[in-house]
Design a protein around this motif. Sequence first.
Motif, PDB file in Angstrom:
ATOM      1  N   THR A 223      14.283  22.651   4.141  1.00  0.00           N
ATOM      2  CA  THR A 223      14.452  23.776   5.073  1.00  0.00           C
ATOM      3  C   THR A 223      14.044  25.120   4.489  1.00  0.00           C
ATOM      4  N   GLY A 224      13.717  25.144   3.201  1.00  0.00           N
ATOM      5  CA  GLY A 224      13.302  26.399   2.584  1.00  0.00           C
ATOM      6  C   GLY A 224      14.439  27.287   2.155  1.00  0.00           C
ATOM      7  N   VAL A 225      15.662  26.763   2.149  1.00  0.00           N
ATOM      8  CA  VAL A 225      16.803  27.531   1.658  1.00  0.00           C
ATOM      9  C   VAL A 225      16.588  27.884   0.191  1.00  0.00           C
ATOM     10  N   ILE A 226      15.944  26.976  -0.542  1.00  0.00           N
ATOM     11  CA  ILE A 226      15.571  27.238  -1.930  1.00  0.00           C
ATOM     12  C   ILE A 226      14.069  27.002  -2.079  1.00  0.00           C
ATOM     13  N   ASP A 227      13.494  27.625  -3.081  1.00  0.00           N
ATOM     14  CA  ASP A 227      12.062  27.468  -3.353  1.00  0.00           C
ATOM     15  C   ASP A 227      11.788  26.329  -4.321  1.00  0.00           C
ATOM     16  N   GLY A 228      12.813  25.946  -5.060  1.00  0.00           N
ATOM     17  CA  GLY A 228      12.613  24.889  -6.036  1.00  0.00           C
ATOM     18  C   GLY A 228      13.903  24.504  -6.720  1.00  0.00           C
ATOM     19  N   ALA A 229      13.774  23.626  -7.691  1.00  0.00           N
ATOM     20  CA  ALA A 229      14.927  23.166  -8.462  1.00  0.00           C
ATOM     21  C   ALA A 229      14.423  22.790  -9.849  1.00  0.00           C
ATOM     22  N   GLU A 230      15.288  22.250 -10.675  1.00  0.00           N
ATOM     23  CA  GLU A 230      14.871  21.814 -12.004  1.00  0.00           C
ATOM     24  C   GLU A 230      15.673  20.585 -12.384  1.00  0.00           C
ATOM     25  N   ASN A 231      14.966  19.644 -12.989  1.00  0.00           N
ATOM     26  CA  ASN A 231      15.629  18.407 -13.377  1.00  0.00           C
ATOM     27  C   ASN A 231      14.681  17.579 -14.235  1.00  0.00           C
ATOM     28  N   ASN A 232      15.098  16.360 -14.570  1.00  0.00           N
ATOM     29  CA  ASN A 232      14.256  15.461 -15.347  1.00  0.00           C
ATOM     30  C   ASN A 232      13.391  14.604 -14.415  1.00  0.00           C
ATOM     31  N   TRP A 233      12.460  13.865 -14.991  1.00  0.00           N
ATOM     32  CA  TRP A 233      11.558  13.037 -14.189  1.00  0.00           C
ATOM     33  C   TRP A 233      12.285  12.015 -13.315  1.00  0.00           C
ATOM     34  N   PRO A 234      13.229  11.224 -13.852  1.00  0.00           N
ATOM     35  CA  PRO A 234      13.899  10.236 -13.008  1.00  0.00           C
ATOM     36  C   PRO A 234      14.646  10.845 -11.811  1.00  0.00           C
ATOM     37  N   SER A 235      15.322  11.964 -12.032  1.00  0.00           N
ATOM     38  CA  SER A 235      16.048  12.591 -10.926  1.00  0.00           C
ATOM     39  C   SER A 235      15.078  13.164  -9.894  1.00  0.00           C
ATOM     40  N   TYR A 236      14.013  13.741 -10.364  1.00  0.00           N
ATOM     41  CA  TYR A 236      12.965  14.271  -9.480  1.00  0.00           C
ATOM     42  C   TYR A 236      12.414  13.166  -8.586  1.00  0.00           C
ATOM     43  N   PHE A 237      12.262  11.975  -9.166  1.00  0.00           N
ATOM     44  CA  PHE A 237      11.715  10.849  -8.416  1.00  0.00           C
ATOM     45  C   PHE A 237      12.742  10.203  -7.494  1.00  0.00           C
ATOM     46  N   THR A 238      13.898   9.799  -8.046  1.00  0.00           N
ATOM     47  CA  THR A 238      14.863   9.028  -7.251  1.00  0.00           C
ATOM     48  C   THR A 238      15.461   9.844  -6.114  1.00  0.00           C
ATOM     49  N   SER A 239      15.572  11.142  -6.300  1.00  0.00           N
ATOM     50  CA  SER A 239      16.115  12.011  -5.246  1.00  0.00           C
ATOM     51  C   SER A 239      15.100  12.267  -4.142  1.00  0.00           C
ATOM     52  N   LYS A 240      13.837  11.912  -4.411  1.00  0.00           N
ATOM     53  CA  LYS A 240      12.706  12.173  -3.523  1.00  0.00           C
ATOM     54  C   LYS A 240      12.457  13.666  -3.344  1.00  0.00           C
ATOM     55  N   HIS A 241      12.919  14.456  -4.295  1.00  0.00           N
ATOM     56  CA  HIS A 241      12.658  15.896  -4.234  1.00  0.00           C
ATOM     57  C   HIS A 241      11.158  16.179  -4.290  1.00  0.00           C
ATOM     58  N   TYR A 242      10.408  15.269  -4.923  1.00  0.00           N
ATOM     59  CA  TYR A 242       8.961  15.464  -5.037  1.00  0.00           C
ATOM     60  C   TYR A 242       8.266  15.462  -3.674  1.00  0.00           C
ATOM     61  N   GLU A 243       8.926  14.904  -2.661  1.00  0.00           N
ATOM     62  CA  GLU A 243       8.350  14.904  -1.314  1.00  0.00           C
ATOM     63  C   GLU A 243       8.374  16.302  -0.694  1.00  0.00           C
ATOM     64  N   GLN A 244       9.330  17.108  -1.123  1.00  0.00           N
ATOM     65  CA  GLN A 244       9.473  18.463  -0.582  1.00  0.00           C
ATOM     66  C   GLN A 244       8.996  19.534  -1.558  1.00  0.00           C
ATOM     67  N   ALA A 245       9.096  19.254  -2.841  1.00  0.00           N
ATOM     68  CA  ALA A 245       8.630  20.177  -3.876  1.00  0.00           C
ATOM     69  C   ALA A 245       7.527  19.460  -4.641  1.00  0.00           C
ATOM     70  N   LYS A 246       6.280  19.678  -4.238  1.00  0.00           N
ATOM     71  CA  LYS A 246       5.154  18.887  -4.718  1.00  0.00           C
ATOM     72  C   LYS A 246       4.461  19.459  -5.955  1.00  0.00           C
TER      73      LYS A 246
END
Length: 346
Positions: A223-246
């Motif tokens: 929704t654009g409430v945040i511009d990004g986040a920070e985490n490790n590779w597994p969390s970035y992948f399993t959370s599917k955050h990469y679909e929204q923060a490419k």
Amino acid sequence: MKMKRFTGVLTAVLVSGAMLAGCSGANDANAPANEGASSGDEGKKQPTYTFRLAESHPADYPTTLADKKFAELVGEKSGGRIKIEVFPSAQLGEEKAVIEQVQLGAIEFTRVSTGPLAEFNKAFGVFSLPYIFENEEHEWKFLNGPEAQKMLEDLSSSKFMGLAYYDSGARSFYTREPVTSIEDLKGKKIRVIQNKVNIDLMDALGASATPMPYGDVFNALQTGVIDGAENNWPSYFTSKHYEQAKHIIVDGHQRVPEVLMASQVTWDKLSDEDKKIIKEAATESIAYQREQWKQFEKESEDKVRAAGVTVTEVSDLKPWQDAVKPMIEEYRADYKDVLAAIEGSK
């Protein structure tokens, strides 16, 4: 015949009522741990327990697999007397809420990041300081050393019993729009773990810290409430955050280990023998967790890259390190001995 049946039922009720179990419903977690067993009396039955372990990550995540290995080892070493049921995917609540419940003794075990744990025990805030570890080898040399082990023991002051450290790799920034330098990060709203050190880190880098529970990040990115986040590779992948923060910029600003811990309320009611069983099982689960982590970290990175995410490797960390130096010096007085031990572990 009726009298024998009555006596048998009464005996069963008295014995089962004396057994301590985490939250099984059948047993009272507040009963004395050695009730129903007499020290040195081999003829008496030892107590049985059913405990819960809260985990925020999915069932196939490396920390969850290690939780299950820990539970399996405890079961084996106790001959089945101690059963630990693992509840993944934040079934028992998000990390901060779970930590509160463990502190009260309502949940017996959890695996938690040292990030939110710092809100309950200030010493663990040191792990959120950026760029204090050069690499994985440096981090684990410290974690296996006396200062880090003492930190686990000192969790008792916050009503926890620290059992083991687990690996969580290095954290980097990922965003909805490209970030290829420290300048691009300025003004961006970045989700951070809920502790003061992370908020100060974002200030030092010129970003705007937005603390929120891990489970809310996907929708906030969407929704654009945040511009990004920070985490490790597994969390970035399993959370599917990469679909929204490419877009991810690999700066490895933090190495924030995980902690497997028990409620001090629960721990104090266990016999020395059972404490030893649980501690040994926790220690033995570390190698398994690190192996699972290394494998999954590589798989996660490969899958994210294959999905078309833009990956920027930071070739020169000096501008980033220079930006946070004043912040680290500000915290040095709080973590003087620990920072000295970390720097001495290089």
